[in-house]
Design an enzyme around this catalytic site. Structure first.
Site: not given
Ligand code: SAH
Length: 380
Positions: A103, A116, A123, A127, A130, A177-178, A209, A231-233, A308, A351
């Site tokens: 996508e 994007c 992937c 996570c 995701c 993907g990463e 990212s 992507s810290l989270h 999301n 995202c």
């Molecule tokens: N693998 C890379 C690229 C993906 S970027 C990475 O992890 O950064 C997509 C971004 O959306 C990342 O910050 C990811 O953590 C975030 N993301 C993933 N699932 C999500 C969700 N359900 N809602 C909001 N953000 C999300």
């Protein structure tokens, strides 16, 4: 039963010229006894003019056109579905081979338009919040498949009158993907994004990212200096181990050190940290305080991402009030913090909502061959 393969796979055995950056194209032409300026001519045809048929490349000799047609091609991913969102965002499902799709999302704003882009089919990172993770991993995308997403979108949206100028102004490697797990192809794709004779996008307007693959991040620093988002989270290892499992391998301390090195010696540059807001999980006041302490150790900006949802997820998004508390508290502490606007969520383009794998979508049929047949008959 013998299953018939689709042509797409066959064309991939040919050289796809979208796989090459400019120096590689120069070598390619040199090996044919051609001058290196053929590379820039070819790039201009493809990326500025949208001409993919060698016969129309009128400044090439007949012999060269014939030679190219024999062994090479310019192959773009094919559009399976287009989903326009009410807010102007468009999501495309693009087929990259007979069994896989990815996508790509176009996000127009008043002063810019961002694409994007995906870097892998699926992937490997798992996570927990995701949706791409739920489909597993199939394969890395080639450079041509990464570049092809931008070229496809450019064709679809339209080129500007000024041929060298592209309508897409920003690229985020934030799709499926990463990217750091597919570094070589991604770096070559970045070469094409920044190349004046191709997309000519400045490296400040390209953002990669990553979830924090530290050794690959160190290598990336030696190869490019596009903008970096991480992507810290979670603000501590215990919670991050759970949400972003690659943290068990490369914990926060190592990640932060790699981030510091990435912007070292570049006074105005900052790393963007992404933090998805999960109700009751990572959104307590103590998390905001830990985040502040952590982000003070790196030149940082913070993007709070509203979670999301997607089918089957156990998480919900933090309340608006909580997100605003985070933003205000962390801004107050001197760190530039924004709440990322959610775009395209009416078509699952936001995202973490990207799931492009055809295999996954047709788990019902359980058979890849069936999928290939469905594609061929125009049902997918
Ligand atoms: N693998 C890379 C690229 C993906 S970027 C990475 O992890 O950064 C997509 C971004 O959306 C990342 O910050 C990811 O953590 C975030 N993301 C993933 N699932 C999500 C969700 N359900 N809602 C909001 N953000 C999300």
């Amino acid at each position: 039963m013998q299953r018939r393969e689709l042509n797409v796979a066959e064309t991939h055995t040919q050289t796809n010229l979208l796989d090459f950056n400019r120096p590689e194209l120069e070598t390619y032409f040199a090996e044919k006894g051609e001058k290196s300026f053929r590379a820039t001519q070819l790039l201009k045809w493809i990326y500025h003019e949208g001409v993919y048929d060698f016969e129309q490349m009128t400044n090439f000799s007949k012999a060269l056109r014939a030679k190219l047609a024999q062994e090479a091609g310019v192959t773009l991913p094919e559009c399976i579905e287009e989903h326009p969102s009410a807010d102007g965002t468009v999501k495309w499902l693009l087929r990259v081979d007979s069994g896989n799709a990815i996508e790509t999302v176009y996000i127009p704003e008043t002063d810019r338009a961002t694409l994007c882009v995906s870097s892998q089919v699926g992937c490997t990172l798992n996570c927990t919040f995701c949706s791409t993770a739920t489909q597993g991993f199939n394969r890395n995308l080639s450079t041509a498949e990464i570049v092809g997403q931008i070229l496809f979108a450019t064709d679809r949206i339209g080129r500007s009158e000024n041929r060298g100028e592209h309508v897409i102004t920003n690229i985020v490697l934030m799709g499926m993907g990463e990217p750091l797990m597919n570094l070589d192809n991604v770096i070559r794709a970045i070469d094409v994004m920044t190349e004046d004779y191709a997309f000519g996008i400045s490296k400040r307007k390209i953002t990669l990212s990553t979830s924090g693959v530290v050794p690959a991040l160190e290598r990336m620093r030696e190869l490019t200096d596009v903008s970096l988002a991480v992507s810290l989270h979670a603000p501590n290892d215990e919670l991050r181990n759970e949400l972003v499992p690659i943290n068990k391998k490369y914990p926060i301390k190592q990640l932060m050190a790699a981030c510091r090195r990435y912007v070292e010696g570049k006074p105005r540059r900052r790393v963007t940290f992404e933090y998805v807001m999960l109700a009751g999980v990572n959104d307590k006041p103590e998390h905001a305080e830990q985040l502040i302490r952590l982000l003070r150790t790196v030149p940082a900006k913070l993007n709070l991402i509203p979670f999301n949802p997607y089918p089957g997820t156990p998480y919900t998004c933090s309340t608006e009030q909580t997100m605003e508390y985070f933003r205000n508290r962390i801004t107050e502490a001197g760190i530039v913090t924004i709440i990322r606007k959610t775009r395209g969520n009416d078509v699952d383009a936001a995202c973490g909502q990207l799931v492009g794998n055809i295999k996954d979508r047709t788990r019902r049929s359980q058979r890849l061959g069936q999928v290939a047949i469905e594609i061929e008959e125009g049902r997918l």
